[in-house]
Scaffold this active site. Sequence first.
Site, PDB file in Angstrom:
ATOM      1  N   LYS A 218      -5.322   7.688   4.302  1.00  0.00           N
ATOM      2  CA  LYS A 218      -5.894   5.580   4.242  1.00  0.00           C
ATOM      3  C   LYS A 218      -7.428   5.280   4.620  1.00  0.00           C
ATOM      4  CE  LYS A 218      -3.298   3.059   3.305  1.00  0.00           C
ATOM      5  NZ  LYS A 218      -2.511   2.946   2.198  1.00  0.00           N
TER       6      LYS A 218
ATOM      7  N   ASP B 163      -2.739  12.527   2.227  1.00  0.00           N
ATOM      8  CA  ASP B 163      -1.662  11.922   1.034  1.00  0.00           C
ATOM      9  C   ASP B 163      -1.968  13.070  -0.009  1.00  0.00           C
ATOM     10  OD1 ASP B 163      -2.218   9.129   2.506  1.00  0.00           O
ATOM     11  OD2 ASP B 163      -0.705   8.984   1.213  1.00  0.00           O
TER      12      ASP B 163
ATOM     13  N   ALA C 282       3.083   9.449   2.832  1.00  0.00           N
ATOM     14  CA  ALA C 282       3.212  11.128   1.653  1.00  0.00           C
ATOM     15  C   ALA C 282       4.383  11.817   1.421  1.00  0.00           C
ATOM     16  CB  ALA C 282       2.232  11.240   1.605  1.00  0.00           C
TER      17      ALA C 282
ATOM     18  N   ARG D 111       2.894   5.595  -7.446  1.00  0.00           N
ATOM     19  CA  ARG D 111       1.899   6.006  -6.690  1.00  0.00           C
ATOM     20  C   ARG D 111       1.690   7.229  -6.658  1.00  0.00           C
ATOM     21  NH1 ARG D 111       1.932   3.653  -0.816  1.00  0.00           N
ATOM     22  NH2 ARG D 111      -0.087   3.438  -1.260  1.00  0.00           N
TER      23      ARG D 111
HETATM   24  O1  MRU Z   1      -0.382   3.428   1.711  1.00  0.00           O
HETATM   25  P1  MRU Z   1       0.307   4.342   2.876  1.00  0.00           P
HETATM   26  O2  MRU Z   1       1.135   3.707   3.388  1.00  0.00           O
HETATM   27  O3  MRU Z   1       1.583   4.988   1.933  1.00  0.00           O
HETATM   28  O4  MRU Z   1      -0.279   5.084   2.681  1.00  0.00           O
HETATM   29  C1  MRU Z   1      -0.434   6.405   3.956  1.00  0.00           C
HETATM   30  C2  MRU Z   1      -1.047   7.650   4.992  1.00  0.00           C
HETATM   31  O5  MRU Z   1      -2.137   7.145   3.930  1.00  0.00           O
HETATM   32  C3  MRU Z   1      -0.840   8.056   5.732  1.00  0.00           C
HETATM   33  O6  MRU Z   1      -1.460   8.535   6.575  1.00  0.00           O
HETATM   34  C4  MRU Z   1      -0.114   9.786   4.813  1.00  0.00           C
HETATM   35  O7  MRU Z   1       0.804   9.364   3.967  1.00  0.00           O
HETATM   36  C5  MRU Z   1       0.174  10.788   5.825  1.00  0.00           C
HETATM   37  S1  MRU Z   1       2.463  10.344   5.807  1.00  0.00           S
HETATM   38  C6  MRU Z   1       2.720  11.657   7.096  1.00  0.00           C
END
Ligand code: MRU
Length: 352
Positions: A254, A243, A49, A95
């Site tokens: 995630k 996120d 994120a 996204r």
């Molecule tokens: O699909 P992604 O790899 O962008 O998902 C990332 C995550 O779910 C992370 O845990 C979240 O963005 C926190 S990152 C500091």
Amino acid sequence: MEYHIQFSADKNALVLLDQRKLPCVEEYYTCRNVEEIIYSLKEMVVRGAPAIGVTAAWGCYLAACQLMDKHGQAAAPDAWAKDLEKLLLDLADARPTAVNLAWAVNLMRDLYKKANPQTLKGLVDFWKAEAEKIHADDIAINKRMGAYGAEVIDRGDTILTHCNAGALATAGYGTALGVIRAAHEQGKNIKVIADETRPFLQGARLTAYELHVDGIPVTVACDNACALLMQKGLVQKVVTGADRIAANGDSANKIGTYGVALIAREFNIPFYIAAPLSTIDVETKTGGDIPIEERTPLEVTHVGATQITPDGVPVYNFAFDVTPAELIAGIITEKGILRPPYNESIAKAFMK
Ligand code: MRU
């Protein structure tokens, strides 16, 4: 590790370490325009994120540069403002779940409306400085978050984390891994279990990679080992990123994070989220209102180039799930650790 998102003044481009290829290949992807930024977000050349937010801020700058190439430096807003807005909307759409994307685009737009530059050159110069600031601030914020978060980590803890909320998912240092880094720097003798994180394998590929490079002891486990590991007493804390966090504390992260939180409750293991305030979306009242990204089935049906499911069998590929606030012991932010009831502590954090 702060070289994975770099603005190159020579190329006037954002150069990204291609996270699709890690850990085996260190290759860079160069974004010279907003279309290449959108591609890099959609295809997860860059992901996580806060990293998405920082990349989007540079995307705004590159959009303004493109328009300057088309209209000339002195062009007034009535010649380009509409085209600019269209590019910003396309960028914000890349996204859906990580709110840092919309946060960065909205912030850049608000700042530009306030500054009201009358030429494209004025906008380009202004946005370059703002993108640099958002980029540098993210690292500083993660370090503050790390210092607060390290307080909940005890000497000798093994911390389980899901996905990658590390340097690679931010401009540097990381959110959940920032907490882990800070505890490690304090000599707390901690260990980390990185969930593999099917299907994109952010845990196995990225979390393991960056912790290993930094000499922080890390062991990779299959996602479905979580209950056994906790039952065996091998996990003392869980810390993940997020996120998007709703106003009531429900937190999207995630896919698989919710399951980890449920199992952690069963074993009385504290489950923490580490995320900057830019990940908290007070306009989203509860987790039920958070849009959940669905990605291509190919991520599930294939591992690399190898097909692993029969032709024609449909798959679910939800990229995120929502952990209800009642499962979260604390939300670690740059303004301190927020505790339940989150409606109150989140509102207070935004007033500070
Ligand atoms: O699909 P992604 O790899 O962008 O998902 C990332 C995550 O779910 C992370 O845990 C979240 O963005 C926190 S990152 C500091």
